[in-house]
Design a protein around this motif. Sequence first.
Motif, PDB file in Angstrom:
ATOM      1  N   PRO A  45       0.796  -1.218  -0.143  1.00 32.71           N
ATOM      2  CA  PRO A  45      -0.222   0.141   0.041  1.00 32.71           C
ATOM      3  C   PRO A  45       0.744   1.321   0.135  1.00 32.71           C
ATOM      4  O   PRO A  45       0.276   2.401   0.004  1.00 32.71           O
ATOM      5  N   GLN A  46       2.238   1.204   0.005  1.00 30.02           N
ATOM      6  CA  GLN A  46       3.104   2.654  -0.307  1.00 30.02           C
ATOM      7  C   GLN A  46       3.868   2.757  -1.281  1.00 30.02           C
ATOM      8  O   GLN A  46       4.275   3.727  -1.701  1.00 30.02           O
ATOM      9  N   VAL A  47       4.309   1.456  -1.926  1.00 32.97           N
ATOM     10  CA  VAL A  47       5.402   1.762  -3.041  1.00 32.97           C
ATOM     11  C   VAL A  47       4.613   2.446  -4.318  1.00 32.97           C
ATOM     12  O   VAL A  47       3.357   2.286  -4.423  1.00 32.97           O
ATOM     13  N   LEU A  48       5.429   3.070  -5.297  1.00 30.93           N
ATOM     14  CA  LEU A  48       4.884   3.689  -6.214  1.00 30.93           C
ATOM     15  C   LEU A  48       4.748   2.771  -7.503  1.00 30.93           C
ATOM     16  O   LEU A  48       3.639   2.705  -8.123  1.00 30.93           O
ATOM     17  N   ILE A  49       5.407   1.747  -7.541  1.00 28.38           N
ATOM     18  CA  ILE A  49       5.568   0.824  -8.360  1.00 28.38           C
ATOM     19  C   ILE A  49       5.129  -0.312  -7.934  1.00 28.38           C
ATOM     20  O   ILE A  49       6.016  -1.093  -7.329  1.00 28.38           O
ATOM     21  N   VAL A  50       3.765  -0.899  -8.041  1.00 24.26           N
ATOM     22  CA  VAL A  50       3.262  -1.898  -7.204  1.00 24.26           C
ATOM     23  C   VAL A  50       3.481  -3.225  -8.108  1.00 24.26           C
ATOM     24  O   VAL A  50       2.942  -3.502  -9.062  1.00 24.26           O
ATOM     25  N   LYS A  51       4.179  -4.232  -7.504  1.00 21.66           N
ATOM     26  CA  LYS A  51       4.296  -5.645  -7.994  1.00 21.66           C
ATOM     27  C   LYS A  51       3.033  -6.494  -7.257  1.00 21.66           C
ATOM     28  O   LYS A  51       3.190  -6.386  -5.801  1.00 21.66           O
ATOM     29  N   ILE A  52       2.334  -7.124  -8.004  1.00 21.17           N
ATOM     30  CA  ILE A  52       1.202  -8.190  -7.361  1.00 21.17           C
ATOM     31  C   ILE A  52       1.616  -9.669  -7.283  1.00 21.17           C
ATOM     32  O   ILE A  52       1.860 -10.153  -8.366  1.00 21.17           O
ATOM     33  N   ALA A  60      -6.382 -11.398 -10.354  1.00 24.20           N
ATOM     34  CA  ALA A  60      -6.114 -12.586 -11.146  1.00 24.20           C
ATOM     35  C   ALA A  60      -7.123 -12.882 -12.475  1.00 24.20           C
ATOM     36  O   ALA A  60      -6.669 -13.462 -13.505  1.00 24.20           O
ATOM     37  N   GLN A  61      -8.333 -12.405 -12.135  1.00 27.98           N
ATOM     38  CA  GLN A  61      -9.236 -12.848 -13.498  1.00 27.98           C
ATOM     39  C   GLN A  61      -8.720 -11.816 -14.556  1.00 27.98           C
ATOM     40  O   GLN A  61      -9.012 -12.136 -15.629  1.00 27.98           O
ATOM     41  N   LEU A  62      -8.267 -10.510 -14.220  1.00 33.53           N
ATOM     42  CA  LEU A  62      -8.018  -9.530 -15.330  1.00 33.53           C
ATOM     43  C   LEU A  62      -6.466  -9.586 -15.754  1.00 33.53           C
ATOM     44  O   LEU A  62      -6.034  -9.027 -16.481  1.00 33.53           O
ATOM     45  N   GLY A  63      -5.710 -10.775 -15.060  1.00 35.98           N
ATOM     46  CA  GLY A  63      -4.424 -10.988 -15.654  1.00 35.98           C
ATOM     47  C   GLY A  63      -3.522  -9.782 -15.177  1.00 35.98           C
ATOM     48  O   GLY A  63      -2.406  -9.613 -15.883  1.00 35.98           O
ATOM     49  N   MET A  64      -3.648  -8.767 -14.153  1.00 37.14           N
ATOM     50  CA  MET A  64      -2.951  -7.925 -13.595  1.00 37.14           C
ATOM     51  C   MET A  64      -1.794  -8.474 -12.968  1.00 37.14           C
ATOM     52  O   MET A  64      -2.103  -9.250 -11.836  1.00 37.14           O
ATOM     53  N   ASP A  65      -0.549  -7.837 -13.078  1.00 37.20           N
ATOM     54  CA  ASP A  65       0.614  -8.023 -12.326  1.00 37.20           C
ATOM     55  C   ASP A  65       1.224  -6.861 -11.792  1.00 37.20           C
ATOM     56  O   ASP A  65       2.284  -7.380 -10.885  1.00 37.20           O
ATOM     57  N   SER A  66       0.735  -5.849 -11.810  1.00 33.79           N
ATOM     58  CA  SER A  66       1.259  -4.493 -11.497  1.00 33.79           C
ATOM     59  C   SER A  66       0.428  -3.377 -11.767  1.00 33.79           C
ATOM     60  O   SER A  66      -0.354  -3.704 -12.444  1.00 33.79           O
ATOM     61  N   TYR A  67       0.429  -2.337 -11.040  1.00 37.10           N
ATOM     62  CA  TYR A  67       0.083  -1.095 -11.089  1.00 37.10           C
ATOM     63  C   TYR A  67       0.911  -0.010 -10.791  1.00 37.10           C
ATOM     64  O   TYR A  67       1.864  -0.325  -9.758  1.00 37.10           O
ATOM     65  N   LEU A  68       0.696   1.397 -10.994  1.00 36.05           N
ATOM     66  CA  LEU A  68       1.381   2.729 -10.745  1.00 36.05           C
ATOM     67  C   LEU A  68       0.615   3.264  -9.700  1.00 36.05           C
ATOM     68  O   LEU A  68      -0.648   3.585 -10.019  1.00 36.05           O
ATOM     69  N   CYS A  69       1.128   3.762  -8.809  1.00 33.09           N
ATOM     70  CA  CYS A  69       0.405   5.033  -7.968  1.00 33.09           C
ATOM     71  C   CYS A  69       1.051   6.358  -7.845  1.00 33.09           C
ATOM     72  O   CYS A  69       1.644   6.379  -6.573  1.00 33.09           O
ATOM     73  N   PRO A  70       1.448   6.879  -8.831  1.00 33.45           N
ATOM     74  CA  PRO A  70       2.079   8.186  -8.419  1.00 33.45           C
ATOM     75  C   PRO A  70       0.829   9.241  -7.849  1.00 33.45           C
ATOM     76  O   PRO A  70      -0.294   8.869  -7.918  1.00 33.45           O
ATOM     77  N   ASN A  71       1.461  10.395  -7.165  1.00 29.77           N
ATOM     78  CA  ASN A  71       0.316  11.374  -6.837  1.00 29.77           C
ATOM     79  C   ASN A  71       0.774  12.785  -7.487  1.00 29.77           C
ATOM     80  O   ASN A  71       1.887  12.976  -8.045  1.00 29.77           O
ATOM     81  N   LEU A  72      -0.332  13.688  -7.553  1.00 26.70           N
ATOM     82  CA  LEU A  72      -0.160  14.897  -8.049  1.00 26.70           C
ATOM     83  C   LEU A  72       0.830  15.957  -7.363  1.00 26.70           C
ATOM     84  O   LEU A  72       1.256  16.757  -8.003  1.00 26.70           O
ATOM     85  N   TYR A 116      -7.277   7.766  -4.787  1.00 31.41           N
ATOM     86  CA  TYR A 116      -6.479   7.507  -6.019  1.00 31.41           C
ATOM     87  C   TYR A 116      -7.523   7.112  -7.033  1.00 31.41           C
ATOM     88  O   TYR A 116      -8.513   6.294  -6.818  1.00 31.41           O
ATOM     89  N   MET A 117      -7.311   7.746  -8.210  1.00 35.12           N
ATOM     90  CA  MET A 117      -8.214   7.580  -9.381  1.00 35.12           C
ATOM     91  C   MET A 117      -7.855   6.804 -10.347  1.00 35.12           C
ATOM     92  O   MET A 117      -6.424   6.748 -10.725  1.00 35.12           O
ATOM     93  N   LEU A 118      -8.283   5.679 -10.970  1.00 36.01           N
ATOM     94  CA  LEU A 118      -8.100   4.870 -11.808  1.00 36.01           C
ATOM     95  C   LEU A 118      -8.036   5.835 -13.290  1.00 36.01           C
ATOM     96  O   LEU A 118      -9.084   6.216 -13.774  1.00 36.01           O
ATOM     97  N   MET A 119      -6.865   5.796 -13.861  1.00 34.52           N
ATOM     98  CA  MET A 119      -6.809   6.907 -15.056  1.00 34.52           C
ATOM     99  C   MET A 119      -6.741   5.614 -16.445  1.00 34.52           C
ATOM    100  O   MET A 119      -7.248   6.303 -17.141  1.00 34.52           O
ATOM    101  N   GLY A 120      -6.445   4.328 -16.099  1.00 32.06           N
ATOM    102  CA  GLY A 120      -6.435   3.552 -17.406  1.00 32.06           C
ATOM    103  C   GLY A 120      -5.279   2.724 -17.483  1.00 32.06           C
ATOM    104  O   GLY A 120      -4.265   2.491 -16.543  1.00 32.06           O
ATOM    105  N   LEU A 121      -5.108   2.167 -18.691  1.00 30.25           N
ATOM    106  CA  LEU A 121      -3.704   1.330 -18.889  1.00 30.25           C
ATOM    107  C   LEU A 121      -3.012   2.361 -19.747  1.00 30.25           C
ATOM    108  O   LEU A 121      -3.234   2.835 -20.967  1.00 30.25           O
ATOM    109  N   TYR A 122      -1.570   1.916 -19.277  1.00 30.84           N
ATOM    110  CA  TYR A 122      -0.674   3.118 -19.980  1.00 30.84           C
ATOM    111  C   TYR A 122       0.714   2.363 -20.276  1.00 30.84           C
ATOM    112  O   TYR A 122       1.067   1.487 -19.568  1.00 30.84           O
TER     113      TYR A 122
END
Length: 199
Positions: A45-52, A60-72, A116-122
């Motif tokens: 819940p704290q790192v910017l580059i989140v590895k799942i 798992a259903q969506l095949g996600m293995d990571s996401y990013l969480c920068p802030n404005l 945190y707002m979901l912006m999309g796949l980048y």
Amino acid sequence: MDSNIPIPEARRAAIADAQIIPDLEDDGQVCFSRPFLSQHLGGGPQVLIVKIANPRPLSAQLGMDSYLCPNLWENPWCPKSPGMSGYMFVGLGAETTRFCTPETHHLFVGVARGQYMLMGLYEATRVEPLTTEEWKALPFDMQVKYSETTQRKNKDPRPVDAIRRAYNNGGLRVPCVKLNCLDFNETLYRRLRDHQSQC
């Protein structure tokens, strides 16, 4: 801290055509906390580059293995609404070599503290660091905050003000990563929104 810092014209032109308009009844405006994202997607819940490492059923259903969480407040050129493209100032310390080869991640941007707002796949790709002129156009408090981050992540022994002066004179340059929106997973957004409404 003001996050309404305009993206310089040349950098704005480089992302002008990279925009997706999600088909959402609420324009994707529901926000999520970092603990909520960890609970429903996995990752810390704290790192910017989140590895799942241990996916939850949704990731798992969506095949996600990571996401990013920068802030404005530390990345004022980040997208401010779903489907928009932008930039983040990432590449210090352990992240020095990240994004030199393009990487694809879902992006959640901190638009307010704990929200945190979901912006999309980048696609995230390293581009030219900020020029001294671009650095100097950032508000003073943001320069200080970024210099503190540099000191911590780079284990730089210099005082924060000396680090800020190094950015001012070009001895240091802020790394920059272009964020091009590729897609918006409406199922991901709706499932997260539905989980949140049940809390």
